[in-house]
Design a protein around this motif. Structure first.
Motif, PDB file in Angstrom:
ATOM      1  N   LEU A   1      30.118  43.439 -17.790  1.00 47.25           N
ATOM      2  CA  LEU A   1      29.686  42.062 -18.042  1.00 47.25           C
ATOM      3  C   LEU A   1      28.534  42.001 -19.037  1.00 47.25           C
ATOM      4  O   LEU A   1      28.508  41.145 -19.930  1.00 47.25           O
ATOM      5  CB  LEU A   1      29.291  41.393 -16.727  1.00 47.25           C
ATOM      6  CG  LEU A   1      30.432  41.134 -15.739  1.00 47.25           C
ATOM      7  CD1 LEU A   1      29.890  40.577 -14.429  1.00 47.25           C
ATOM      8  CD2 LEU A   1      31.470  40.182 -16.339  1.00 47.25           C
ATOM      9  N   ILE A   2      27.572  42.931 -18.898  1.00 46.94           N
ATOM     10  CA  ILE A   2      26.445  42.969 -19.840  1.00 46.94           C
ATOM     11  C   ILE A   2      26.948  43.223 -21.257  1.00 46.94           C
ATOM     12  O   ILE A   2      26.555  42.544 -22.220  1.00 46.94           O
ATOM     13  CB  ILE A   2      25.426  44.045 -19.431  1.00 46.94           C
ATOM     14  CG1 ILE A   2      24.723  43.649 -18.133  1.00 46.94           C
ATOM     15  CG2 ILE A   2      24.395  44.267 -20.546  1.00 46.94           C
ATOM     16  CD1 ILE A   2      23.893  44.761 -17.536  1.00 46.94           C
ATOM     17  N   CYS A   3      27.832  44.206 -21.394  1.00 44.83           N
ATOM     18  CA  CYS A   3      28.331  44.568 -22.725  1.00 44.83           C
ATOM     19  C   CYS A   3      29.244  43.487 -23.292  1.00 44.83           C
ATOM     20  O   CYS A   3      29.180  43.175 -24.489  1.00 44.83           O
ATOM     21  CB  CYS A   3      29.073  45.900 -22.662  1.00 44.83           C
ATOM     22  SG  CYS A   3      28.012  47.315 -22.300  1.00 44.83           S
ATOM     23  N   ALA A   4      30.077  42.893 -22.446  1.00 47.30           N
ATOM     24  CA  ALA A   4      31.010  41.879 -22.919  1.00 47.30           C
ATOM     25  C   ALA A   4      30.280  40.622 -23.380  1.00 47.30           C
ATOM     26  O   ALA A   4      30.512  40.120 -24.491  1.00 47.30           O
ATOM     27  CB  ALA A   4      32.021  41.541 -21.817  1.00 47.30           C
TER      28      ALA A   4
ATOM     29  N   PRO B   1      50.950  53.413 -23.519  1.00 48.12           N
ATOM     30  CA  PRO B   1      50.493  54.816 -23.534  1.00 48.12           C
ATOM     31  C   PRO B   1      49.474  55.083 -24.639  1.00 48.12           C
ATOM     32  O   PRO B   1      48.498  55.805 -24.424  1.00 48.12           O
ATOM     33  CB  PRO B   1      51.789  55.607 -23.769  1.00 48.12           C
ATOM     34  CG  PRO B   1      52.862  54.744 -23.199  1.00 48.12           C
ATOM     35  CD  PRO B   1      52.436  53.339 -23.532  1.00 48.12           C
ATOM     36  N   LEU B   2      49.702  54.483 -25.830  1.00 51.14           N
ATOM     37  CA  LEU B   2      48.743  54.667 -26.919  1.00 51.14           C
ATOM     38  C   LEU B   2      47.421  54.000 -26.580  1.00 51.14           C
ATOM     39  O   LEU B   2      46.349  54.556 -26.835  1.00 51.14           O
ATOM     40  CB  LEU B   2      49.303  54.088 -28.224  1.00 51.14           C
ATOM     41  CG  LEU B   2      48.396  54.249 -29.455  1.00 51.14           C
ATOM     42  CD1 LEU B   2      48.161  55.722 -29.760  1.00 51.14           C
ATOM     43  CD2 LEU B   2      49.011  53.548 -30.676  1.00 51.14           C
ATOM     44  N   MET B   3      47.469  52.808 -25.991  1.00 58.27           N
ATOM     45  CA  MET B   3      46.245  52.117 -25.581  1.00 58.27           C
ATOM     46  C   MET B   3      45.429  52.973 -24.628  1.00 58.27           C
ATOM     47  O   MET B   3      44.213  53.135 -24.793  1.00 58.27           O
ATOM     48  CB  MET B   3      46.595  50.795 -24.882  1.00 58.27           C
ATOM     49  CG  MET B   3      46.790  49.622 -25.794  1.00 58.27           C
ATOM     50  SD  MET B   3      46.812  48.100 -24.789  1.00 58.27           S
ATOM     51  CE  MET B   3      48.353  47.419 -25.322  1.00 58.27           C
ATOM     52  N   ILE B   4      46.105  53.523 -23.638  1.00 53.72           N
ATOM     53  CA  ILE B   4      45.414  54.333 -22.636  1.00 53.72           C
ATOM     54  C   ILE B   4      44.813  55.587 -23.278  1.00 53.72           C
ATOM     55  O   ILE B   4      43.681  55.969 -22.973  1.00 53.72           O
ATOM     56  CB  ILE B   4      46.373  54.705 -21.491  1.00 53.72           C
ATOM     57  CG1 ILE B   4      46.734  53.445 -20.690  1.00 53.72           C
ATOM     58  CG2 ILE B   4      45.753  55.754 -20.573  1.00 53.72           C
ATOM     59  CD1 ILE B   4      47.829  53.653 -19.673  1.00 53.72           C
ATOM     60  N   SER B   5      45.563  56.214 -24.193  1.00 52.96           N
ATOM     61  CA  SER B   5      45.051  57.431 -24.848  1.00 52.96           C
ATOM     62  C   SER B   5      43.833  57.125 -25.713  1.00 52.96           C
ATOM     63  O   SER B   5      42.876  57.902 -25.752  1.00 52.96           O
ATOM     64  CB  SER B   5      46.150  58.083 -25.688  1.00 52.96           C
ATOM     65  OG  SER B   5      46.444  57.324 -26.847  1.00 52.96           O
TER      66      SER B   5
ATOM     67  N   ALA C   1      37.990  57.592 -26.133  1.00 54.88           N
ATOM     68  CA  ALA C   1      36.681  56.991 -26.392  1.00 54.88           C
ATOM     69  C   ALA C   1      35.760  57.158 -25.193  1.00 54.88           C
ATOM     70  O   ALA C   1      34.593  57.556 -25.342  1.00 54.88           O
ATOM     71  CB  ALA C   1      36.841  55.512 -26.735  1.00 54.88           C
ATOM     72  N   GLY C   2      36.273  56.874 -24.014  1.00 52.86           N
ATOM     73  CA  GLY C   2      35.441  56.951 -22.813  1.00 52.86           C
ATOM     74  C   GLY C   2      34.926  58.349 -22.545  1.00 52.86           C
ATOM     75  O   GLY C   2      33.726  58.553 -22.315  1.00 52.86           O
ATOM     76  N   VAL C   3      35.805  59.328 -22.595  1.00 51.78           N
ATOM     77  CA  VAL C   3      35.408  60.706 -22.262  1.00 51.78           C
ATOM     78  C   VAL C   3      34.627  61.358 -23.394  1.00 51.78           C
ATOM     79  O   VAL C   3      33.505  61.842 -23.203  1.00 51.78           O
ATOM     80  CB  VAL C   3      36.653  61.556 -21.920  1.00 51.78           C
ATOM     81  CG1 VAL C   3      36.240  63.013 -21.684  1.00 51.78           C
ATOM     82  CG2 VAL C   3      37.352  61.003 -20.682  1.00 51.78           C
ATOM     83  N   VAL C   4      35.200  61.368 -24.598  1.00 56.03           N
ATOM     84  CA  VAL C   4      34.582  62.092 -25.716  1.00 56.03           C
ATOM     85  C   VAL C   4      33.250  61.473 -26.126  1.00 56.03           C
ATOM     86  O   VAL C   4      32.234  62.175 -26.251  1.00 56.03           O
ATOM     87  CB  VAL C   4      35.541  62.150 -26.924  1.00 56.03           C
ATOM     88  CG1 VAL C   4      34.838  62.782 -28.131  1.00 56.03           C
ATOM     89  CG2 VAL C   4      36.793  62.948 -26.565  1.00 56.03           C
ATOM     90  N   GLU C   5      33.236  60.162 -26.327  1.00 56.83           N
ATOM     91  CA  GLU C   5      32.014  59.524 -26.812  1.00 56.83           C
ATOM     92  C   GLU C   5      30.900  59.563 -25.779  1.00 56.83           C
ATOM     93  O   GLU C   5      29.731  59.785 -26.131  1.00 56.83           O
ATOM     94  CB  GLU C   5      32.313  58.088 -27.257  1.00 56.83           C
ATOM     95  CG  GLU C   5      33.206  58.028 -28.485  1.00 56.83           C
ATOM     96  CD  GLU C   5      33.521  56.610 -28.934  1.00 56.83           C
ATOM     97  OE1 GLU C   5      32.950  55.661 -28.355  1.00 56.83           O
ATOM     98  OE2 GLU C   5      34.358  56.455 -29.844  1.00 56.83           O
TER      99      GLU C   5
ATOM    100  N   TYR D   1      35.853  48.757 -20.757  1.00 56.59           N
ATOM    101  CA  TYR D   1      35.473  47.828 -21.828  1.00 56.59           C
ATOM    102  C   TYR D   1      36.504  47.861 -22.947  1.00 56.59           C
ATOM    103  O   TYR D   1      36.969  46.813 -23.417  1.00 56.59           O
ATOM    104  CB  TYR D   1      34.091  48.199 -22.362  1.00 56.59           C
ATOM    105  CG  TYR D   1      33.608  47.282 -23.458  1.00 56.59           C
ATOM    106  CD1 TYR D   1      32.930  46.105 -23.156  1.00 56.59           C
ATOM    107  CD2 TYR D   1      33.822  47.589 -24.797  1.00 56.59           C
ATOM    108  CE1 TYR D   1      32.488  45.256 -24.162  1.00 56.59           C
ATOM    109  CE2 TYR D   1      33.397  46.749 -25.802  1.00 56.59           C
ATOM    110  CZ  TYR D   1      32.730  45.588 -25.489  1.00 56.59           C
ATOM    111  OH  TYR D   1      32.308  44.744 -26.486  1.00 56.59           O
ATOM    112  N   ASP D   2      36.867  49.061 -23.381  1.00 49.32           N
ATOM    113  CA  ASP D   2      37.832  49.192 -24.475  1.00 49.32           C
ATOM    114  C   ASP D   2      39.213  48.707 -24.056  1.00 49.32           C
ATOM    115  O   ASP D   2      39.914  48.038 -24.822  1.00 49.32           O
ATOM    116  CB  ASP D   2      37.910  50.647 -24.941  1.00 49.32           C
ATOM    117  CG  ASP D   2      36.707  51.060 -25.767  1.00 49.32           C
ATOM    118  OD1 ASP D   2      35.844  50.198 -26.026  1.00 49.32           O
ATOM    119  OD2 ASP D   2      36.619  52.243 -26.141  1.00 49.32           O
ATOM    120  N   PHE D   3      39.629  49.044 -22.824  1.00 49.53           N
ATOM    121  CA  PHE D   3      40.972  48.678 -22.386  1.00 49.53           C
ATOM    122  C   PHE D   3      41.115  47.167 -22.257  1.00 49.53           C
ATOM    123  O   PHE D   3      42.131  46.597 -22.682  1.00 49.53           O
ATOM    124  CB  PHE D   3      41.294  49.358 -21.054  1.00 49.53           C
ATOM    125  CG  PHE D   3      42.719  49.167 -20.615  1.00 49.53           C
ATOM    126  CD1 PHE D   3      43.748  49.835 -21.263  1.00 49.53           C
ATOM    127  CD2 PHE D   3      43.031  48.304 -19.578  1.00 49.53           C
ATOM    128  CE1 PHE D   3      45.068  49.653 -20.874  1.00 49.53           C
ATOM    129  CE2 PHE D   3      44.346  48.117 -19.181  1.00 49.53           C
ATOM    130  CZ  PHE D   3      45.370  48.796 -19.828  1.00 49.53           C
TER     131      PHE D   3
END
Length: 233
Positions: free
Chosen positions: A91-94, A128-132, A137-141, A214-216
């Motif tokens: 919510l803060i980020c959005a 599947p592409l959306m999830i990947s 982004a979530g894990v690597v970043e 957030y990204d999803f």
């Protein structure tokens, strides 16, 4: 080389590798595959490049630093805390991101990032592409920007404020490859929010989940609205 020097070199390598992956992954993939078009397959290969950067930094930490990848020990929390933290961060980020986007639109009238438009057209109904994309982004970043860089900046300069600011600034700069002011300012804001949370609660898993969410949600919004209205989000 002292430990702080190794930390500094690791931070530099992280930023350089990530920047190279974001800037040169597509030209390299085009050259290797011979397919010089913006396709879902080629875009998926660029996500592999980001995972490769994470692997390289893991190897550097293991072989050169010989220190834990996460310098701050993970704290444990209840399931309820996880739920409240993820929703709160979202919510803060959005809302914060929407407000910043509104201000930027008022003063710059900039168009929507061409790269974002291209990506949005690729993942439309391609779950599947959306999830990947979101998982990468979530894990690597989060592992690199918050888990790796932020504590090391703090260690080098003995300043939690620099750790927060520098990690967020690098996060924003890396998103400049999208070509708009908003794609730098909003990630910088999110980087500040996430870095403050990480310093306060020392739990990278919550940030990974929050980043993914957030990204999803953003991608799902873009998936179901007309492309010309994307700037509102």
């Amino acid at each position: 080389m002292g430990l702080n020097g190794k930390y500094a070199l690791g931070i530099l390598l992280t930023f350089v590798f990530l920047a190279a992956a974001m800037l040169f992954a597509f030209p390299l993939i085009y050259a290797l595959t011979g397919v010089k078009t913006f396709t879902a397959t080629n875009f998926f290969y660029t996500r592999i490049a980001l995972w490769t950067v994470l692997l390289l930094i893991f190897l550097y930490q293991f072989l050169i630093e010989k220190e834990p990848f996460l310098l701050w020990k993970e704290k444990k929390y209840s399931v309820l805390f996880y739920i409240k933290a993820v929703i709160g961060l979202y919510l803060i980020c959005a809302f914060g991101g929407a407000f910043l986007n509104f201000i930027i639109q008022v003063f710059t009238q900039e168009n929507l990032s061409r790269k974002v438009v291209q990506i949005a057209s690729l993942f439309r109904n391609n779950y599947p592409l959306m999830i990947s994309i979101c998982l990468t982004a979530g894990v690597v970043e989060e592992l690199l920007m918050r888990g790796y860089i932020q504590p090391r900046i703090e260690k080098i300069y003995n300043s939690p404020y620099l750790g927060i600011f520098v990690s967020a600034a690098l996060f924003g700069i890396l998103h400049s490859t999208y070509g708009t002011v908003g794609q730098v300012v909003i990630p910088f804001f999110i980087g500040i929010v996430f870095a403050v949370f990480y310093k306060t609660y020392s739990n990278i898993k919550i940030l990974i989940i929050s980043h993914f969410m957030y990204d999803f949600v953003s991608m799902m919004i873009m998936n179901f609205i007309d492309i010309k209205h994307l700037s509102a989000f």
